[in-house]
Design a protein around this motif. Structure first.
Motif, short mmCIF file in Angstrom:
data_model
loop_
_atom_site.label_atom_id
_atom_site.label_comp_id
_atom_site.label_asym_id
_atom_site.label_seq_id
_atom_site.Cartn_x
_atom_site.Cartn_y
_atom_site.Cartn_z
N ASP A 215 3.35 -6.06 2.87
CA ASP A 215 3.91 -4.81 3.48
C ASP A 215 5.37 -4.31 2.69
O ASP A 215 6.43 -5.56 2.75
CB ASP A 215 4.09 -4.85 5.05
CG ASP A 215 2.43 -4.57 5.60
OD1 ASP A 215 2.29 -3.76 5.92
OD2 ASP A 215 2.08 -6.06 5.87
N SER A 219 8.59 -1.54 6.83
CA SER A 219 6.89 -1.47 7.29
C SER A 219 7.39 -2.32 9.31
O SER A 219 7.94 -2.87 9.14
CB SER A 219 5.97 -2.04 7.43
OG SER A 219 5.03 -2.71 8.08
N THR A 224 -0.43 -3.70 6.07
CA THR A 224 -1.22 -4.10 4.68
C THR A 224 -1.80 -5.49 5.19
O THR A 224 -2.70 -6.10 4.97
CB THR A 224 -0.58 -3.99 4.17
OG1 THR A 224 -0.17 -2.63 3.76
CG2 THR A 224 -1.32 -4.77 1.83
#
Length: 273
Positions: A215, A219, A224
Motif C-alpha cells: 500500500d 494508507s 491492498t
C-alpha cells in the motif's frame, strides 16, 4: 566429543581444504565483483545474465516502524574458536522480503507453504517513476496495468507484477519512508483497484514494490494488503534493481525463507534477463 576436540577437528579440516579454497577463489572472483553475472550453463534459453534484486539486510535499512529490523551477536569467533558464528534476531518484514498470505489473514498460507512454482515466475515491471517523482504518494492504477498490457501483451501465468517507482535509490536517506512531522509516511504503492484487477483478470502469483509497503505510504486501512494476501497471493516489498531489468521478458527467482508458520521473511531475489 569434547569442545576442544570439535574445535581441533574444525581447524584440521580448514587447513586440509585451504588449497581447494585458494584455487576456487580465483575462479569466483569475477562473479563476486558485481551484482550481474554471466548466465550459468543451466539457465533457460533466452536469458543471458543474472541481476541481483535484493537490498542488503542490515540494522541501518529503513523499516516501516522505524526500528532496526535485524540485530546480530557474535557468539563464536575465529581467533578463539576456529570458526565464526552469529546469533541473529530478525523481524520478518525487513529489507527485501516476502509477505505471505498469512501476514494479513487469520488462516492463510505461511511462507513455507508458498508453492515452489510460484517462486520462479515471469517478471512484469510497471514503471511509474516519472509520476512518483512529481507525487511521492503515487499509486499503480488499473490504467497503468492496461497500458502495460497494450504494449507487452497479456500478463503471463503466475507472474510477479512489480512497481518501479525509483524508490530503491532512496534507501540511504529519510526520503525513503518520507515521514512527515505528524509521523505519516509518504511513498508509492499499489492502488487496491489495481490489485483487484489482477485478482479478477490474471493469475499473477505476486505483486512487488520498491518501497516499504504494498500500500502507498498514506494508507490508513492497508486495503491492498487485505485484498491481495487473503486471496492466496504473496507480496514482495523493498525490491531492488527494477531500473536494470526490462518491462517484460525477465524471470524472477525468489529465494523465499522457509520457516514454519512464518508470515513472511527476508529473501534473496534475482532476475534472469
Amino acid at each position: 566429543m569434547c569442545d576442544i576436540c570439535v574445535i581441533n577437528s574444525v581447524k584440521e579440516r580448514m587447513l586440509s581444504r585451504r588449497d581447494f579454497f585458494t584455487a576456487s577463489a580465483t575462479a569466483a572472483a569475477g562473479l563476486a565483483l558485481g551484482a550481474t553475472a554471466s548466465a550459468p550453463p543451466a539457465m533457460a534459453a533466452g536469458h543471458g545474465s543474472v541481476r541481483d534484486m535484493t537490498h542488503k539486510l542490515s540494522a541501518e535499512f529503513p523499516t516501516f516502524f522505524n526500528e532496526p529490523g535485524i540485530a546480530a551477536q557474535q557468539v563464536f569467533n575465529f581467533a578463539e574458536h576456529g570458526f565464526n558464528l552469529l546469533d541473529l534476531t530478525i523481524r520478518e518484514h525487513t529489507a527485501t522480503h516476502l509477505d505471505a498470505p498469512l501476514h494479513f489473514s487469520a488462516d492463510g498460507a505461511s511462507v513455507d507453504e508458498i508453492p515452489i512454482g510460484d517462486l520462479v515466475v515471469p517478471l512484469c515491471v510497471i514503471d511509474i517513476a516519472a509520476r512518483a517523482a512529481e507525487d511521492r504518494d503515487a499509486q499503480v492504477t488499473p490504467d497503468d496495468l492496461r497500458a502495460w498490457i497494450s504494449t507487452h501483451g497479456d500478463i503471463p501465468d503466475r507472474a510477479c507484477v512489480a512497481m518501479h517507482s525509483g524508490w530503491a535509490d532512496k534507501t540511504a536517506s529519510d526520503d525513503y519512508a518520507g515521514r512527515d512531522e505528524a509521523g505519516g509516511l509518504h511513498f508509492p504503492g499499489f492502488h487496491v483497484e489495481a490489485a483487484q484487477m489482477l485478482l479478477e483478470e490474471t493469475s499473477a502469483a505476486s505483486i512487488a514494490v520498491d518501497t516499504l509497503s504494498l500500500d502507498h505510504g498514506p494508507s490508513a486501512d492497508f486495503a491492498t494488503h487485505y485484498a491481495w494476501l487473503p486471496a492466496g497471493r504473496y507480496g514482495i516489498e523493498n525490491l531492488a534493481g527494477l531500473k536494470d531489468v526490462p518491462a517484460a521478458g525477465a524471470t524472477l527467482v525468489v529465494g523465499a525463507p522457509n520457516h514454519v508458520g512464518g508470515t513472511g521473511g527476508p529473501a534473496r531475489i534475482f532476475a534472469m534477463v
